[in-house]
Scaffold this motif. Structure first.
Motif, PDB file in Angstrom:
ATOM      1  N   GLN A   1      64.159 -79.429 -41.818  1.00  0.00           N
ATOM      2  CA  GLN A   1      64.127 -77.885 -42.386  1.00  0.00           C
ATOM      3  C   GLN A   1      63.119 -78.134 -43.459  1.00  0.00           C
ATOM      4  OE1 GLN A   1      68.520 -77.235 -43.727  1.00  0.00           O
ATOM      5  NE2 GLN A   1      68.782 -79.166 -42.956  1.00  0.00           N
ATOM      6  N   ILE A   2      62.590 -76.806 -43.926  1.00  0.00           N
ATOM      7  CA  ILE A   2      61.711 -76.477 -44.751  1.00  0.00           C
ATOM      8  C   ILE A   2      62.414 -76.399 -46.341  1.00  0.00           C
ATOM      9  CG2 ILE A   2      59.570 -75.358 -45.807  1.00  0.00           C
ATOM     10  CD1 ILE A   2      59.249 -77.187 -43.367  1.00  0.00           C
ATOM     11  N   LEU A   3      62.334 -77.045 -47.218  1.00  0.00           N
ATOM     12  CA  LEU A   3      63.206 -76.999 -48.381  1.00  0.00           C
ATOM     13  C   LEU A   3      61.932 -76.452 -49.567  1.00  0.00           C
ATOM     14  CD1 LEU A   3      65.783 -76.925 -50.151  1.00  0.00           C
ATOM     15  CD2 LEU A   3      64.916 -79.440 -50.831  1.00  0.00           C
ATOM     16  N   LYS A   4      61.984 -75.086 -49.991  1.00  0.00           N
ATOM     17  CA  LYS A   4      61.036 -74.496 -50.496  1.00  0.00           C
ATOM     18  C   LYS A   4      60.811 -75.198 -52.083  1.00  0.00           C
ATOM     19  CE  LYS A   4      60.859 -70.195 -48.085  1.00  0.00           C
ATOM     20  NZ  LYS A   4      61.317 -68.750 -48.209  1.00  0.00           N
ATOM     21  N   ASN A   5      59.670 -75.219 -52.511  1.00  0.00           N
ATOM     22  CA  ASN A   5      59.148 -75.867 -53.819  1.00  0.00           C
ATOM     23  C   ASN A   5      59.450 -74.865 -54.851  1.00  0.00           C
ATOM     24  OD1 ASN A   5      58.478 -78.652 -53.595  1.00  0.00           O
ATOM     25  ND2 ASN A   5      56.195 -78.295 -53.913  1.00  0.00           N
ATOM     26  N   GLY A   6      60.609 -74.843 -55.250  1.00  0.00           N
ATOM     27  CA  GLY A   6      60.986 -73.647 -56.543  1.00  0.00           C
ATOM     28  C   GLY A   6      60.852 -74.082 -57.686  1.00  0.00           C
ATOM     29  N   ILE A   7      60.295 -73.080 -58.279  1.00  0.00           N
ATOM     30  CA  ILE A   7      59.895 -73.310 -59.903  1.00  0.00           C
ATOM     31  C   ILE A   7      60.759 -72.449 -60.778  1.00  0.00           C
ATOM     32  CG2 ILE A   7      57.591 -74.180 -59.582  1.00  0.00           C
ATOM     33  CD1 ILE A   7      56.612 -71.303 -60.578  1.00  0.00           C
ATOM     34  N   ASN A   8      60.878 -72.816 -61.989  1.00  0.00           N
ATOM     35  CA  ASN A   8      61.547 -71.906 -63.049  1.00  0.00           C
ATOM     36  C   ASN A   8      60.544 -70.871 -63.480  1.00  0.00           C
ATOM     37  OD1 ASN A   8      62.744 -70.553 -65.285  1.00  0.00           O
ATOM     38  ND2 ASN A   8      63.850 -72.441 -65.608  1.00  0.00           N
ATOM     39  N   LEU A   9      60.736 -69.701 -62.705  1.00  0.00           N
ATOM     40  CA  LEU A   9      59.634 -68.701 -63.204  1.00  0.00           C
ATOM     41  C   LEU A   9      59.475 -68.151 -64.533  1.00  0.00           C
ATOM     42  CD1 LEU A   9      60.324 -66.465 -59.830  1.00  0.00           C
ATOM     43  CD2 LEU A   9      58.232 -67.998 -60.373  1.00  0.00           C
ATOM     44  N   LYS A  10      60.661 -68.016 -65.261  1.00  0.00           N
ATOM     45  CA  LYS A  10      60.471 -67.796 -66.680  1.00  0.00           C
ATOM     46  C   LYS A  10      59.597 -68.834 -67.629  1.00  0.00           C
ATOM     47  CE  LYS A  10      65.178 -65.383 -67.033  1.00  0.00           C
ATOM     48  NZ  LYS A  10      66.277 -65.201 -67.431  1.00  0.00           N
ATOM     49  N   ASP A  11      59.603 -69.919 -67.049  1.00  0.00           N
ATOM     50  CA  ASP A  11      58.593 -71.095 -67.713  1.00  0.00           C
ATOM     51  C   ASP A  11      57.361 -70.894 -67.549  1.00  0.00           C
ATOM     52  OD1 ASP A  11      61.007 -72.318 -68.764  1.00  0.00           O
ATOM     53  OD2 ASP A  11      61.085 -73.890 -67.384  1.00  0.00           O
ATOM     54  N   PHE A  12      56.772 -70.145 -66.400  1.00  0.00           N
ATOM     55  CA  PHE A  12      55.554 -70.026 -66.078  1.00  0.00           C
ATOM     56  C   PHE A  12      55.077 -68.689 -66.248  1.00  0.00           C
ATOM     57  CE2 PHE A  12      56.879 -74.205 -64.204  1.00  0.00           C
ATOM     58  CZ  PHE A  12      55.785 -74.906 -64.952  1.00  0.00           C
ATOM     59  N   GLU A  13      55.590 -67.605 -66.915  1.00  0.00           N
ATOM     60  CA  GLU A  13      54.934 -66.396 -67.149  1.00  0.00           C
ATOM     61  C   GLU A  13      54.039 -66.478 -68.150  1.00  0.00           C
ATOM     62  OE1 GLU A  13      58.234 -63.719 -68.194  1.00  0.00           O
ATOM     63  OE2 GLU A  13      59.165 -63.554 -65.918  1.00  0.00           O
ATOM     64  N   TYR A  14      53.140 -65.582 -67.947  1.00  0.00           N
ATOM     65  CA  TYR A  14      52.034 -65.618 -68.907  1.00  0.00           C
ATOM     66  C   TYR A  14      52.400 -65.301 -70.320  1.00  0.00           C
ATOM     67  CZ  TYR A  14      47.874 -63.929 -71.358  1.00  0.00           C
ATOM     68  OH  TYR A  14      47.061 -63.811 -72.475  1.00  0.00           O
ATOM     69  N   GLN A  15      52.211 -65.934 -71.251  1.00  0.00           N
ATOM     70  CA  GLN A  15      52.561 -65.900 -72.891  1.00  0.00           C
ATOM     71  C   GLN A  15      51.361 -65.773 -73.683  1.00  0.00           C
ATOM     72  OE1 GLN A  15      55.947 -68.951 -73.912  1.00  0.00           O
ATOM     73  NE2 GLN A  15      55.235 -69.752 -71.675  1.00  0.00           N
ATOM     74  N   PRO A  16      50.960 -64.527 -74.311  1.00  0.00           N
ATOM     75  CA  PRO A  16      49.874 -64.410 -75.371  1.00  0.00           C
ATOM     76  C   PRO A  16      50.014 -65.309 -76.418  1.00  0.00           C
ATOM     77  CG  PRO A  16      51.375 -62.293 -75.311  1.00  0.00           C
ATOM     78  CD  PRO A  16      51.648 -63.519 -74.221  1.00  0.00           C
ATOM     79  N   GLY A  17      51.049 -65.450 -76.909  1.00  0.00           N
ATOM     80  CA  GLY A  17      51.415 -66.276 -78.319  1.00  0.00           C
ATOM     81  C   GLY A  17      50.815 -67.723 -78.100  1.00  0.00           C
ATOM     82  N   PRO A  18      51.249 -68.536 -77.259  1.00  0.00           N
ATOM     83  CA  PRO A  18      50.699 -69.795 -77.037  1.00  0.00           C
ATOM     84  C   PRO A  18      49.286 -69.704 -76.624  1.00  0.00           C
ATOM     85  CG  PRO A  18      52.973 -69.630 -75.949  1.00  0.00           C
ATOM     86  CD  PRO A  18      52.549 -68.223 -76.439  1.00  0.00           C
ATOM     87  N   ARG A  19      48.791 -68.798 -75.740  1.00  0.00           N
ATOM     88  CA  ARG A  19      47.572 -68.754 -75.583  1.00  0.00           C
ATOM     89  C   ARG A  19      46.604 -68.879 -76.685  1.00  0.00           C
ATOM     90  NH1 ARG A  19      43.884 -66.984 -71.566  1.00  0.00           N
ATOM     91  NH2 ARG A  19      42.072 -65.895 -72.302  1.00  0.00           N
ATOM     92  N   GLU A  20      46.774 -68.042 -77.768  1.00  0.00           N
ATOM     93  CA  GLU A  20      46.012 -68.239 -78.915  1.00  0.00           C
ATOM     94  C   GLU A  20      46.080 -69.384 -79.759  1.00  0.00           C
ATOM     95  OE1 GLU A  20      46.676 -64.265 -81.163  1.00  0.00           O
ATOM     96  OE2 GLU A  20      46.175 -63.357 -79.411  1.00  0.00           O
ATOM     97  N   GLU A  21      47.410 -69.714 -80.116  1.00  0.00           N
ATOM     98  CA  GLU A  21      47.779 -70.928 -80.616  1.00  0.00           C
ATOM     99  C   GLU A  21      47.004 -72.077 -80.238  1.00  0.00           C
ATOM    100  OE1 GLU A  21      51.899 -70.956 -80.983  1.00  0.00           O
ATOM    101  OE2 GLU A  21      51.994 -69.347 -81.887  1.00  0.00           O
ATOM    102  N   LEU A  22      47.034 -72.316 -78.951  1.00  0.00           N
ATOM    103  CA  LEU A  22      46.574 -73.590 -78.279  1.00  0.00           C
ATOM    104  C   LEU A  22      45.215 -73.633 -78.228  1.00  0.00           C
ATOM    105  CD1 LEU A  22      49.405 -74.015 -75.526  1.00  0.00           C
ATOM    106  CD2 LEU A  22      49.148 -75.401 -77.464  1.00  0.00           C
ATOM    107  N   ARG A  23      44.560 -72.340 -78.036  1.00  0.00           N
ATOM    108  CA  ARG A  23      42.998 -72.357 -77.913  1.00  0.00           C
ATOM    109  C   ARG A  23      42.434 -72.801 -79.358  1.00  0.00           C
ATOM    110  NH1 ARG A  23      39.335 -68.596 -75.057  1.00  0.00           N
ATOM    111  NH2 ARG A  23      40.389 -68.630 -72.654  1.00  0.00           N
ATOM    112  N   LYS A  24      43.287 -72.493 -80.430  1.00  0.00           N
ATOM    113  CA  LYS A  24      42.852 -72.625 -81.812  1.00  0.00           C
ATOM    114  C   LYS A  24      42.922 -74.368 -81.870  1.00  0.00           C
ATOM    115  CE  LYS A  24      43.729 -68.278 -84.169  1.00  0.00           C
ATOM    116  NZ  LYS A  24      44.754 -67.687 -85.040  1.00  0.00           N
TER     117      LYS A  24
END
Length: 370
Positions: free
Chosen positions: A168-191
Motif C-alpha cells: 500500500q502507498i501511504l502518502k507523505n502528507g504535510i501540514n499545509l498551513k505550516d508551509f504556506e508562504y508568509q511575507p512577514g517571516p520572509r522579511e524578518e529572517l532575511r534581516k
C-alpha cells in the motif's frame, strides 16, 4: 487502546522522524499508546518524545556494531515481545531484516514494514555492495513472509523494498498551513542574516550526505552571478568537508550552512528558488514542502514522480548542470503568494495533506483496509 511500537531513526531534522512525528501525533491519544525504538544512537529529540509521553527504547546502530545491534534486539523482544499490538518498522533497504524476523518469532504483534527510500541511505561500493545485493534478495523474502502489512511512500520505494509483493502507498502528507508562504517571516529572517531584498536566495534542505548531493548545489551557485545566495539547511557527515570547500572556493559570503532549525517552515518563505538535486529519494518530503510554499523548484530526474505534484517543479539531468543554470536564470519569482495558495489546494486535492495521511494510516492500524 492499541499499543504501537514505532521503529525509526528519531533524529532532529530527519525527514523520516518528521514523518513519524506528524502521522502519530495526529492519531487520537485515547485510542493509541505510542512507544518507540531508535536505531540511530542519537538523543536530540528525546525532549520532544518525553513531551508526547512516548516511551523510548534504543538499540545499538547497526553501522556501529552489528553483533551488539542484533543482541539488543533479541534482548528487547525477550523483555517486551508481548507488550505491543502492532510494530511499525521504518527502513530504507531490505538487507536490514533481522529485527523484523525476531519480531515475528518472539512477539504476537501485527508487523508493519514501511519503505522510505528507493536505494541505500549510504551508497556502498565494491564488495560491500555485492554482499548487500545478496542480503537484499534474502531480505525481500523474509520481509514478505514476516510482515502483515507492507507500506511505502512511493512506487519506487515499494519496488526497492518489497519487489512485486502487495504494497500500500501511504502518502507523505504535510501540514499545509505550516508551509504556506508568509511575507512577514520572509522579511524578518532575511534581516537576521544580513541579506538585502535585491539578492535571490536559493534554498537547499536535506541531510548533508552524498545521496542528497549538496556538492551539486554548490557547483550551481558557483556558475550563477553574485546576486544569488545559497542557504543550506541540514546536518550530516559531509558538514566539515562542505565548510572546507566553501572556504577554499571563497564562497563564504554567498553560501551559508544553516544547520537544523526549529522554524524551517518559515525559512521556505525566505527562499526565492529551491534546489533538490538528490541522487536517490524514497519520496522527497522537502520538495513537497517547497511546492506548498509556492517556490519554483529544480529537481534531479531521480525523484519519484509522486513528489512532483505541481507545475512548479522542473526536473533536470544531473549531468547537464548548464541546463540547471539556464532554467534558474530565466525563472520568474513573482506572484509567490498566489502560487502558494494554488499549490496548497492542488496538494490537498491529491491527498498529500497530513489530515488525509493520518486518516488512511488510522484505518490501516485498525485493520480497515477498504
Amino acid at each position: 487502546m492499541k499499543k504501537i511500537l514505532v521503529v525509526g531513526d528519531f533524529i532532529k531534522g530527519s525527514g523520516l522522524t518528521n514523518y513519524l512525528l506528524n502521522i502519530y501525533s495526529s492519531l487520537p491519544k485515547d485510542e493509541f499508546l505510542i512507544s518507540c525504538v531508535s536505531y540511530s544512537g542519537q538523543h536530540n529529540i528525546d525532549t520532544v518524545l518525553e513531551e508526547k509521553k512516548w516511551e523510548k527504547f534504543e538499540v545499538t546502530p547497526i553501522t556501529q556494531d552489528i553483533i551488539k545491534h542484533f543482541k539488543d534486539w533479541n534482548n528487547f523482544f525477550k523483555l517486551h515481545g508481548n507488550d505491543f499490538d502492532e510494530i511499525h518498522f521504518n527502513y530504507s533497504a531490505p538487507w536490514n531484516f533481522i529485527a523484523i524476523l525476531l519480531a515475528k518469532l518472539k512477539s504476537k504483534a501485527k508487523i508493519i514494514v514501511q519503505s522510505h527510500n528507493n536505494y541505500y541511505s549510504k551508497q556502498p561500493k565494491g564488495l560491500q555492495k555485492k554482499v548487500l545485493a545478496v542480503l537484499n534478495v534474502t531480505g525481500r523474502t523474509v520481509i514478505g513472509r514476516c510482515s502483515d502489512i507492507r507500506l511505502a511512500v512511493s512506487e519506487d520505494s515499494a519496488q526497492w523494498m518489497f519487489g512485486k509483493r502487495n504494497v500500500q502507498i501511504l502518502k507523505n502528507g504535510i501540514n499545509l498551513k505550516d508551509f504556506e508562504y508568509q511575507p512577514g517571516p520572509r522579511e524578518e529572517l532575511r534581516k537576521s542574516i544580513g541579506i538585502n531584498k535585491e539578492k535571490k536566495i536559493i534554498g537547499f534542505v536535506g541531510t548533508l550526505e552524498k545521496r542528497k548531493n549538496p556538492y551539486f548545489a554548490i557547483e550551481c551557485l558557483k556558475k550563477l552571478n553574485k546576486e544569488y545566495i545559497l542557504l543550506m539547511f541540514g546536518q550530516g557527515v559531509l558538514k566539515k568537508d562542505l565548510e572546507k570547500k566553501i572556504m577554499d572556493e571563497g564562497l563564504e559570503h554567498r553560501i551559508k550552512l544553516m544547520g537544523v532549525v526549529d522554524n524551517l517552515n518559515e525559512w521556505y518563505s525566505v527562499f526565492d528558488l529551491f534546489l533538490f538535486p538528490s541522487l536517490t529519494e524514497g519520496f522527497g518530503f522537502a520538495l513537497l514542502e517547497a511546492q506548498a510554499n509556492g517556490l519554483k523548484c529544480f529537481s534531479s530526474t531521480s525523484i519519484p514522480k509522486e513528489a512532483k505534484i505541481t507545475n512548479d517543479v522542473t526536473s533536470l539531468n544531473l549531468s547537464e548542470i548548464n541546463k540547471w543554470i539556464d532554467e534558474i536564470e530565466k525563472t520568474s519569482i513573482n506572484d509567490r503568494e498566489r502560487r502558494s495558495k494554488q499549490n496548497c489546494r492542488i496538494i490537498e486535492k491529491k491527498g498529500f495533506s497530513i489530515e488525509n495521511t493520518s486518516k488512511q494510516f488510522k484505518r490501516i492500524l485498525l485493520g480497515d483496509l477498504s
